[in-house]
Design a protein around this motif. Structure first.
Motif, PDB file in Angstrom:
ATOM      1  N   VAL A  79       3.324  30.361  10.800  1.00  0.00           N
ATOM      2  CA  VAL A  79       4.714  30.249  11.910  1.00  0.00           C
ATOM      3  C   VAL A  79       5.097  31.887  12.299  1.00  0.00           C
ATOM      4  CG1 VAL A  79       7.149  29.869  12.261  1.00  0.00           C
ATOM      5  CG2 VAL A  79       5.325  28.080  11.248  1.00  0.00           C
ATOM      6  N   ASP A  80       4.884  32.654  11.199  1.00  0.00           N
ATOM      7  CA  ASP A  80       5.490  34.122  11.396  1.00  0.00           C
ATOM      8  C   ASP A  80       4.567  34.851  12.263  1.00  0.00           C
ATOM      9  OD1 ASP A  80       7.101  36.486  10.412  1.00  0.00           O
ATOM     10  OD2 ASP A  80       5.163  36.976   9.693  1.00  0.00           O
ATOM     11  N   THR A  81       3.001  34.539  12.202  1.00  0.00           N
ATOM     12  CA  THR A  81       2.106  35.361  13.015  1.00  0.00           C
ATOM     13  C   THR A  81       2.151  34.775  14.306  1.00  0.00           C
ATOM     14  OG1 THR A  81       0.408  35.366  11.139  1.00  0.00           O
ATOM     15  CG2 THR A  81      -0.400  35.384  13.221  1.00  0.00           C
ATOM     16  N   ARG A  95       5.109  33.738  15.968  1.00  0.00           N
ATOM     17  CA  ARG A  95       6.136  34.566  16.285  1.00  0.00           C
ATOM     18  C   ARG A  95       5.897  35.867  16.725  1.00  0.00           C
ATOM     19  NH1 ARG A  95       9.927  35.609  12.784  1.00  0.00           N
ATOM     20  NH2 ARG A  95      11.799  35.778  14.672  1.00  0.00           N
ATOM     21  N   ARG A  96       5.118  36.671  15.731  1.00  0.00           N
ATOM     22  CA  ARG A  96       4.760  37.959  16.171  1.00  0.00           C
ATOM     23  C   ARG A  96       3.986  38.227  17.507  1.00  0.00           C
ATOM     24  NH1 ARG A  96       4.820  41.323  11.567  1.00  0.00           N
ATOM     25  NH2 ARG A  96       5.029  40.270   9.727  1.00  0.00           N
ATOM     26  N   ARG A  97       3.005  37.357  17.441  1.00  0.00           N
ATOM     27  CA  ARG A  97       2.186  37.117  18.824  1.00  0.00           C
ATOM     28  C   ARG A  97       3.015  37.151  20.073  1.00  0.00           C
ATOM     29  NH1 ARG A  97      -2.936  33.582  16.466  1.00  0.00           N
ATOM     30  NH2 ARG A  97      -3.907  35.528  15.387  1.00  0.00           N
ATOM     31  N   ALA A  98       3.941  36.265  20.054  1.00  0.00           N
ATOM     32  CA  ALA A  98       4.881  35.599  21.184  1.00  0.00           C
ATOM     33  C   ALA A  98       5.596  37.165  21.293  1.00  0.00           C
ATOM     34  CB  ALA A  98       5.632  34.478  20.689  1.00  0.00           C
ATOM     35  N   PHE A  99       6.219  37.641  20.452  1.00  0.00           N
ATOM     36  CA  PHE A  99       7.111  38.774  20.532  1.00  0.00           C
ATOM     37  C   PHE A  99       6.312  39.869  21.147  1.00  0.00           C
ATOM     38  CE2 PHE A  99       8.922  42.778  18.969  1.00  0.00           C
ATOM     39  CZ  PHE A  99      10.094  42.639  19.429  1.00  0.00           C
ATOM     40  N   ARG A 100       4.876  40.105  20.889  1.00  0.00           N
ATOM     41  CA  ARG A 100       4.299  41.184  21.094  1.00  0.00           C
ATOM     42  C   ARG A 100       3.975  40.835  22.828  1.00  0.00           C
ATOM     43  NH1 ARG A 100       3.425  46.218  20.702  1.00  0.00           N
ATOM     44  NH2 ARG A 100       2.915  45.906  18.420  1.00  0.00           N
ATOM     45  N   SER A 103       0.783  43.203   9.697  1.00  0.00           N
ATOM     46  CA  SER A 103       1.982  42.508  10.010  1.00  0.00           C
ATOM     47  C   SER A 103       3.078  43.401  10.204  1.00  0.00           C
ATOM     48  CB  SER A 103       2.069  41.645   8.903  1.00  0.00           C
ATOM     49  OG  SER A 103       2.487  42.195   7.502  1.00  0.00           O
ATOM     50  N   GLY A 104       2.921  44.761   9.511  1.00  0.00           N
ATOM     51  CA  GLY A 104       4.187  45.424   9.705  1.00  0.00           C
ATOM     52  C   GLY A 104       4.076  46.469  11.065  1.00  0.00           C
ATOM     53  N   SER A 105       3.254  46.323  11.790  1.00  0.00           N
ATOM     54  CA  SER A 105       3.179  47.288  13.065  1.00  0.00           C
ATOM     55  C   SER A 105       4.195  46.684  14.154  1.00  0.00           C
ATOM     56  CB  SER A 105       1.728  46.896  13.628  1.00  0.00           C
ATOM     57  OG  SER A 105       1.473  45.743  14.001  1.00  0.00           O
ATOM     58  N   ALA A 133      14.610  41.590  16.211  1.00  0.00           N
ATOM     59  CA  ALA A 133      13.459  41.000  15.934  1.00  0.00           C
ATOM     60  C   ALA A 133      13.372  41.194  14.391  1.00  0.00           C
ATOM     61  CB  ALA A 133      12.019  41.567  16.718  1.00  0.00           C
ATOM     62  N   TRP A 134      12.851  39.977  13.664  1.00  0.00           N
ATOM     63  CA  TRP A 134      12.716  40.030  12.249  1.00  0.00           C
ATOM     64  C   TRP A 134      11.506  39.285  12.089  1.00  0.00           C
ATOM     65  CZ3 TRP A 134      11.897  36.533   8.563  1.00  0.00           C
ATOM     66  CH2 TRP A 134      12.105  36.754   7.218  1.00  0.00           C
ATOM     67  N   PHE A 135      10.786  39.823  11.208  1.00  0.00           N
ATOM     68  CA  PHE A 135       9.450  38.972  10.788  1.00  0.00           C
ATOM     69  C   PHE A 135       9.171  39.225   9.327  1.00  0.00           C
ATOM     70  CE2 PHE A 135       8.452  41.171  14.999  1.00  0.00           C
ATOM     71  CZ  PHE A 135       8.179  39.859  15.589  1.00  0.00           C
ATOM     72  N   ASP A 136       8.578  38.105   8.705  1.00  0.00           N
ATOM     73  CA  ASP A 136       8.263  37.903   7.573  1.00  0.00           C
ATOM     74  C   ASP A 136       7.357  38.966   6.861  1.00  0.00           C
ATOM     75  OD1 ASP A 136       8.159  37.033   4.772  1.00  0.00           O
ATOM     76  OD2 ASP A 136       8.506  34.825   5.506  1.00  0.00           O
TER      77      ASP A 136
END
Length: 473
Positions: free
Chosen positions: A216-218, A220-225, A255-257, A267-270
């Motif tokens: 789910v976190d991944t 969210r990262r892709r959607a945010f990007r 994941s930190g990029s 934005a917050w990511f795990d």
């Protein structure tokens, strides 16, 4: 001296060292054997004393063993519970594995070999089968290392144990339990002994939960990007300017990029690893969840789910105010990191202010903003754990004991009170162990053999700000 002569001399020296080590090894093994015999004799003495007790109550009949374990334990600075376990193991070894103890005394095997044999064959209750096991494993142990002996002992135990695997499992499952091992840096290891299927089931469930969180976190990262790429491309008006590879531009390994790019502070990511997520899930479910089967719902409001964890934290005021970064303790046993200590102090419904002597660290007085018994507050501050020498049972699980019995005229005064766990409270009243309280809360215990042992209140860690640092209060 030429090279050949030097090599010969060094080889002889190595051989001499090996011979000396073998001799010391044999002497050490013989001493361990003598110690086993002594502890077994002590256990036999306790059994003799128990036989003279007319009562059939388990607690009363257990007192001679507890008293003797305390006597021996304090003599060598070992916790009396640990000493009692050593006495029981020595009794079992000398009665059930006599040949193994003899081999230890003769230096043919080491203490580690004995432990491997005992652990492997201790579950074999049938005397003939146990003797056959011991004979086979002992013969092998005299020729190899303890590690190989342990593996061979397990194999032989499976072959020679008359109980089936199911019967052995049914017995072993009775020992399920949970315990904590305190480590360094404010960390502890939570251990749980469970049937194999349950243990692996817990690991599998938390692993799948952790992987779902990461998936789910991944996403969210892709959607945010993709949103950020679309936003960046919009002012140019150039068709197709958004990245077609955006969905693959952010992987779990990098994941930190996104989070570190500063594109959107909201934005917050795990950032946690799978191991960290699993550990957090277990802690969250144990501390906030409730069991599916709750036999207490009709007897207690809210049932088991209403129970909340309770710990006692002692925090120096300089740590709370950020002047220093150490000194916080949990139950007087394990250190706690300053961030956790400050958070727990802020969330606590009430807490004690403890004043200590700046030189000795002795508790002088306490104050509390939530109504409670002043003497109990003082005791919890002075005695963070049981006051029998060597015992670390937290004070919140102890009794407030009158050093001089109240029934015999002892006053309910702070100079006549001390925290004792139920085991040592009972030991004081049911055996010939005696205690008196000296100045400053020092307890002087006297064993049935007449040997005195002092237990001082634990010193508090005292932090004195330097000349360049202003006091925080």
């Amino acid at each position: 001296m030429d090279d050949a002569e030097r090599d010969r001399v060094e080889a002889q020296r190595a051989g001499a060292l090996a011979d000396e080590l073998r001799r010391l090894h044999a002497e050490e093994a013989a001493l361990h054997g003598r110690k086993l015999r002594l502890l077994a004799d002590a256990f036999a003495l306790a059994e003799t004393q128990q036989a003279r007790i007319p009562s059939a109550r388990t607690k009363e009949r257990d007192m001679p063993l507890r008293a003797l374990a305390a006597e021996l334990g304090l003599a060598v600075k070992v916790n009396d519970r640990t000493m009692q376990s050593h006495m029981w193991d020595a009794h079992r070894l000398t009665t059930s594995f006599a040949a193994t103890v003899t081999a230890l005394e003769e230096g043919r095997i080491s203490r580690a070999h004995v432990t491997a044999i005992f652990d492997g064959g201790g579950a074999i209750d049938e005397p003939t089968a146990r003797a056959e096991f011991e004979r086979a494993v002992l013969e092998y142990a005299e020729t190899t290392t303890p590690a190989r002996t342990r593996a061979y002992a397990r194999q032989q135990a499976d072959i020679r144990n008359p109980l089936t695997l199911q019967e052995r499992h049914d017995l072993a499952v009775q020992g399920r339990r949970i315990w904590v091992t305190d480590l360094d840096d404010g960390m502890s290891l939570l251990n749980q002994l469970l049937p194999t299927a349950l243990a692996h089931g817990i690991l599998d469930r938390t692993t799948r939960q952790a992987k779902l969180i990461k998936r789910v976190d991944t996403a969210r990262r892709r959607a945010f990007r993709m949103t950020q790429d679309s936003t960046d491309a919009a002012p140019t008006g150039t068709p197709g300017s958004s990245s077609e590879t955006a969905p693959d531009s952010c992987s779990e390994t990098a994941s930190g990029s996104v989070a570190d790019s500063g594109l959107d502070e909201a934005a917050w990511f795990d950032q946690r690893t799978i191991d960290q997520v699993r550990a957090d899930l277990v802690a969250d479910m144990l501390l906030t969840g409730a069991p599916v089967i709750d036999p207490t719902l009709d007897a207690a409001p809210g049932g088991l789910g209403a129970i909340r964890a309770t710990v006692q934290i002692t925090v120096p005021v300089t740590t709370l105010t950020g002047v220093t970064s150490g000194g916080a303790e949990l139950d007087g046993v394990a250190p706690v990191d300053p961030a956790t200590a400050r958070r727990l102090a802020g969330d606590a419904p009430g807490w004690d202010r403890v004043m200590t002597d700046p030189v000795t660290g002795m508790v002088l007085a306490v104050d509390r903003y939530q109504p409670s018994t002043a003497q109990q507050r003082y005791l919890r501050a002075r005695d963070p754990h049981c006051r029998f020498p060597g015992c670390r049972r937290p004070a919140r699980l102890c009794d407030d004991d009158h050093t001089h019995d109240h029934a015999r005229g002892g006053p309910t005064d702070i100079r006549n009170l001390a925290c004792l766990c139920r085991r040592h409270h009972t030991l004081k009243h049911s055996t010939d162990w005696t205690v008196r309280q000296l100045a400053g809360g020092v307890l002087e215990w006297t064993s049935p053999a007449g040997r005195p042992y002092l237990d001082h209140p634990p010193r508090r860690v005292v932090f004195v700000p330097g000349d360049e640092t202003a006091a925080p209060f």
